[in-house]
Design a protein around this motif. Structure first.
Motif, PDB file in Angstrom:
ATOM      1  N   THR A 145       0.832  -1.207   0.000  1.00  0.00           N
ATOM      2  CA  THR A 145       0.000   0.000   0.000  1.00  0.00           C
ATOM      3  C   THR A 145       0.863   1.252   0.000  1.00  0.00           C
ATOM      4  O   THR A 145       1.865   1.324   0.709  1.00  0.00           O
ATOM      5  N   ILE A 146       0.432   2.219  -0.800  1.00  0.00           N
ATOM      6  CA  ILE A 146       1.037   3.557  -0.792  1.00  0.00           C
ATOM      7  C   ILE A 146      -0.102   4.552  -0.585  1.00  0.00           C
ATOM      8  O   ILE A 146      -1.132   4.480  -1.256  1.00  0.00           O
ATOM      9  N   GLU A 147       0.102   5.482   0.337  1.00  0.00           N
ATOM     10  CA  GLU A 147      -0.875   6.544   0.566  1.00  0.00           C
ATOM     11  C   GLU A 147      -0.213   7.884   0.291  1.00  0.00           C
ATOM     12  O   GLU A 147       0.938   8.101   0.681  1.00  0.00           O
ATOM     13  N   ARG A 148      -0.945   8.747  -0.379  1.00  0.00           N
ATOM     14  CA  ARG A 148      -0.441  10.085  -0.699  1.00  0.00           C
ATOM     15  C   ARG A 148      -1.576  11.088  -0.563  1.00  0.00           C
ATOM     16  O   ARG A 148      -2.752  10.721  -0.629  1.00  0.00           O
ATOM     17  N   THR A 149      -1.223  12.340  -0.438  1.00  0.00           N
ATOM     18  CA  THR A 149      -2.187  13.423  -0.567  1.00  0.00           C
ATOM     19  C   THR A 149      -1.678  14.313  -1.690  1.00  0.00           C
ATOM     20  O   THR A 149      -0.553  14.820  -1.624  1.00  0.00           O
ATOM     21  N   PHE A 150      -2.497  14.448  -2.725  1.00  0.00           N
ATOM     22  CA  PHE A 150      -2.145  15.291  -3.860  1.00  0.00           C
ATOM     23  C   PHE A 150      -2.722  16.677  -3.628  1.00  0.00           C
ATOM     24  O   PHE A 150      -3.876  16.818  -3.211  1.00  0.00           O
ATOM     25  N   LYS A 151      -1.932  17.692  -3.925  1.00  0.00           N
ATOM     26  CA  LYS A 151      -2.359  19.078  -3.733  1.00  0.00           C
ATOM     27  C   LYS A 151      -3.139  19.545  -4.954  1.00  0.00           C
ATOM     28  O   LYS A 151      -2.776  20.511  -5.625  1.00  0.00           O
ATOM     29  N   ALA A 152      -4.213  18.819  -5.242  1.00  0.00           N
ATOM     30  CA  ALA A 152      -5.074  19.116  -6.385  1.00  0.00           C
ATOM     31  C   ALA A 152      -6.468  18.590  -6.059  1.00  0.00           C
ATOM     32  O   ALA A 152      -6.608  17.629  -5.297  1.00  0.00           O
ATOM     33  N   PRO A 153      -7.483  19.206  -6.634  1.00  0.00           N
ATOM     34  CA  PRO A 153      -8.848  18.757  -6.366  1.00  0.00           C
ATOM     35  C   PRO A 153      -9.117  17.354  -6.910  1.00  0.00           C
ATOM     36  O   PRO A 153      -8.494  16.918  -7.889  1.00  0.00           O
ATOM     37  N   LEU A 154     -10.054  16.689  -6.283  1.00  0.00           N
ATOM     38  CA  LEU A 154     -10.401  15.322  -6.644  1.00  0.00           C
ATOM     39  C   LEU A 154     -10.738  15.180  -8.129  1.00  0.00           C
ATOM     40  O   LEU A 154     -10.271  14.247  -8.780  1.00  0.00           O
ATOM     41  N   HIS A 200      -6.226  -1.704  -6.373  1.00  0.00           N
ATOM     42  CA  HIS A 200      -7.375  -1.040  -5.757  1.00  0.00           C
ATOM     43  C   HIS A 200      -6.931   0.402  -5.535  1.00  0.00           C
ATOM     44  O   HIS A 200      -6.079   0.658  -4.682  1.00  0.00           O
ATOM     45  N   ILE A 201      -7.495   1.309  -6.309  1.00  0.00           N
ATOM     46  CA  ILE A 201      -7.085   2.711  -6.294  1.00  0.00           C
ATOM     47  C   ILE A 201      -8.233   3.514  -5.691  1.00  0.00           C
ATOM     48  O   ILE A 201      -9.340   3.519  -6.225  1.00  0.00           O
ATOM     49  N   LEU A 202      -7.961   4.160  -4.569  1.00  0.00           N
ATOM     50  CA  LEU A 202      -9.008   4.855  -3.821  1.00  0.00           C
ATOM     51  C   LEU A 202      -8.729   6.348  -3.781  1.00  0.00           C
ATOM     52  O   LEU A 202      -7.593   6.782  -3.583  1.00  0.00           O
ATOM     53  N   PHE A 203      -9.788   7.129  -3.931  1.00  0.00           N
ATOM     54  CA  PHE A 203      -9.709   8.587  -3.955  1.00  0.00           C
ATOM     55  C   PHE A 203     -10.671   9.141  -2.913  1.00  0.00           C
ATOM     56  O   PHE A 203     -11.787   8.660  -2.783  1.00  0.00           O
ATOM     57  N   PHE A 244      -5.268   9.762  -1.401  1.00  0.00           N
ATOM     58  CA  PHE A 244      -5.120   8.714  -2.396  1.00  0.00           C
ATOM     59  C   PHE A 244      -4.520   7.483  -1.731  1.00  0.00           C
ATOM     60  O   PHE A 244      -3.543   7.583  -1.008  1.00  0.00           O
ATOM     61  N   THR A 245      -5.136   6.340  -1.965  1.00  0.00           N
ATOM     62  CA  THR A 245      -4.609   5.077  -1.454  1.00  0.00           C
ATOM     63  C   THR A 245      -4.484   4.108  -2.616  1.00  0.00           C
ATOM     64  O   THR A 245      -5.439   3.906  -3.369  1.00  0.00           O
ATOM     65  N   PHE A 246      -3.318   3.512  -2.744  1.00  0.00           N
ATOM     66  CA  PHE A 246      -3.003   2.591  -3.836  1.00  0.00           C
ATOM     67  C   PHE A 246      -2.634   1.252  -3.217  1.00  0.00           C
ATOM     68  O   PHE A 246      -1.593   1.123  -2.564  1.00  0.00           O
ATOM     69  N   ASN A 247      -3.512   0.264  -3.375  1.00  0.00           N
ATOM     70  CA  ASN A 247      -3.278  -1.079  -2.858  1.00  0.00           C
ATOM     71  C   ASN A 247      -3.020  -2.019  -4.023  1.00  0.00           C
ATOM     72  O   ASN A 247      -3.772  -2.017  -5.000  1.00  0.00           O
ATOM     73  N   VAL A 248      -1.975  -2.827  -3.903  1.00  0.00           N
ATOM     74  CA  VAL A 248      -1.692  -3.848  -4.910  1.00  0.00           C
ATOM     75  C   VAL A 248      -1.771  -5.202  -4.213  1.00  0.00           C
ATOM     76  O   VAL A 248      -0.976  -5.490  -3.316  1.00  0.00           O
ATOM     77  N   LEU A 249      -2.763  -6.000  -4.636  1.00  0.00           N
ATOM     78  CA  LEU A 249      -2.976  -7.323  -4.074  1.00  0.00           C
ATOM     79  C   LEU A 249      -2.278  -8.353  -4.950  1.00  0.00           C
ATOM     80  O   LEU A 249      -2.483  -8.385  -6.167  1.00  0.00           O
ATOM     81  N   HIS A 250      -1.455  -9.179  -4.318  1.00  0.00           N
ATOM     82  CA  HIS A 250      -0.694 -10.224  -4.995  1.00  0.00           C
ATOM     83  C   HIS A 250      -1.321 -11.589  -4.706  1.00  0.00           C
ATOM     84  O   HIS A 250      -2.010 -11.755  -3.706  1.00  0.00           O
ATOM     85  N   ALA A 251      -1.049 -12.554  -5.549  1.00  0.00           N
ATOM     86  CA  ALA A 251      -1.637 -13.886  -5.401  1.00  0.00           C
ATOM     87  C   ALA A 251      -1.186 -14.587  -4.124  1.00  0.00           C
ATOM     88  O   ALA A 251      -1.968 -15.310  -3.505  1.00  0.00           O
ATOM     89  N   THR A 252       0.068 -14.363  -3.730  1.00  0.00           N
ATOM     90  CA  THR A 252       0.593 -15.024  -2.530  1.00  0.00           C
ATOM     91  C   THR A 252       1.415 -14.036  -1.707  1.00  0.00           C
ATOM     92  O   THR A 252       1.890 -13.014  -2.219  1.00  0.00           O
ATOM     93  N   GLU A 253       1.619 -14.363  -0.464  1.00  0.00           N
ATOM     94  CA  GLU A 253       2.460 -13.542   0.409  1.00  0.00           C
ATOM     95  C   GLU A 253       3.905 -13.526  -0.093  1.00  0.00           C
ATOM     96  O   GLU A 253       4.569 -12.486  -0.059  1.00  0.00           O
ATOM     97  N   GLU A 254       4.378 -14.659  -0.586  1.00  0.00           N
ATOM     98  CA  GLU A 254       5.746 -14.746  -1.077  1.00  0.00           C
ATOM     99  C   GLU A 254       5.957 -13.828  -2.284  1.00  0.00           C
ATOM    100  O   GLU A 254       6.977 -13.144  -2.387  1.00  0.00           O
ATOM    101  N   TYR A 255       4.984 -13.831  -3.202  1.00  0.00           N
ATOM    102  CA  TYR A 255       5.078 -12.975  -4.386  1.00  0.00           C
ATOM    103  C   TYR A 255       5.051 -11.504  -3.970  1.00  0.00           C
ATOM    104  O   TYR A 255       5.792 -10.679  -4.504  1.00  0.00           O
ATOM    105  N   CYS A 256       4.238 -11.196  -2.999  1.00  0.00           N
ATOM    106  CA  CYS A 256       4.161  -9.832  -2.479  1.00  0.00           C
ATOM    107  C   CYS A 256       5.525  -9.389  -1.935  1.00  0.00           C
ATOM    108  O   CYS A 256       6.009  -8.304  -2.259  1.00  0.00           O
ATOM    109  N   LYS A 257       6.151 -10.243  -1.148  1.00  0.00           N
ATOM    110  CA  LYS A 257       7.468  -9.915  -0.580  1.00  0.00           C
ATOM    111  C   LYS A 257       8.519  -9.759  -1.680  1.00  0.00           C
ATOM    112  O   LYS A 257       9.368  -8.864  -1.618  1.00  0.00           O
TER     113      LYS A 257
END
Length: 153
Positions: free
Chosen positions: A13-22, A102-105, A114-127
């Motif tokens: 997951t990466i979270e950011r705040t962009f200094k721009a309107p939605l 999963h891209i959330l605004f 802004f929240t950016f989640n990347v779901l991987h098939a396995t924990e090992e692949y994620c690591k």
């Protein structure tokens, strides 16, 4: 949206705040003429080959690296809630395949959370993906997006 408990150990997951309107950040994510300006790490050129922004629609981009080599990124949209959420499959061939984004605004006054989640098939692949530079690579992409939306206001 929170990530299901069973998926937390295979999600980056990466979270950011962009200094721009939605509305502007949403346009940057959903309109091909904007995507080509920021998609990809610094130093890469992006060509939007296909972009059908609707549930079931395909997207496909070609990214050219500074050394001239190219790689393809593509996926299919499975959920879109305007100004709130985008869910898509994603393959970044040959580096990453079979992930779900999963891209959330969220509007926050004149800024966008802004929240950016990347779901991987396995924990090992994620690591493995994390060790390959997930945070640096996507951090560079989102730096470009931040710069693009900030100067496009």
């Amino acid at each position: 949206m929170s990530i299901p408990e069973e998926a937390k150990n295979r999600t980056l997951t990466i979270e950011r705040t962009f200094k721009a309107p939605l509305a502007l950040v949403w346009q940057a994510w959903t309109q091909p003429e904007h995507i080509a300006h920021w998609w990809g790490p610094k130093g890469m050129e992006t060509e939007v080959i296909e972009h059908n922004f609707h549930v079931g629609g395909r997207w496909k981009y070609s990214m050219q690296m500074p050394d001239g080599s190219k790689f393809i990124t593509e996926g299919v949209y499975s959920e879109i809630i305007e100004f709130e959420k985008i869910v898509t499959s994603a393959d970044f061939k040959p580096m990453t395949e079979g992930v779900e984004l999963h891209i959330l605004f969220e509007e926050n006054g004149n800024t966008t959370n802004f929240t950016f989640n990347v779901l991987h098939a396995t924990e090992e692949y994620c690591k493995q993906q994390e060790k390959m530079g997930f945070y640096n690579g996507w951090g560079s992409v989102f730096d470009r997006l931040d710069s693009y939306v900030t100067t496009s206001k």
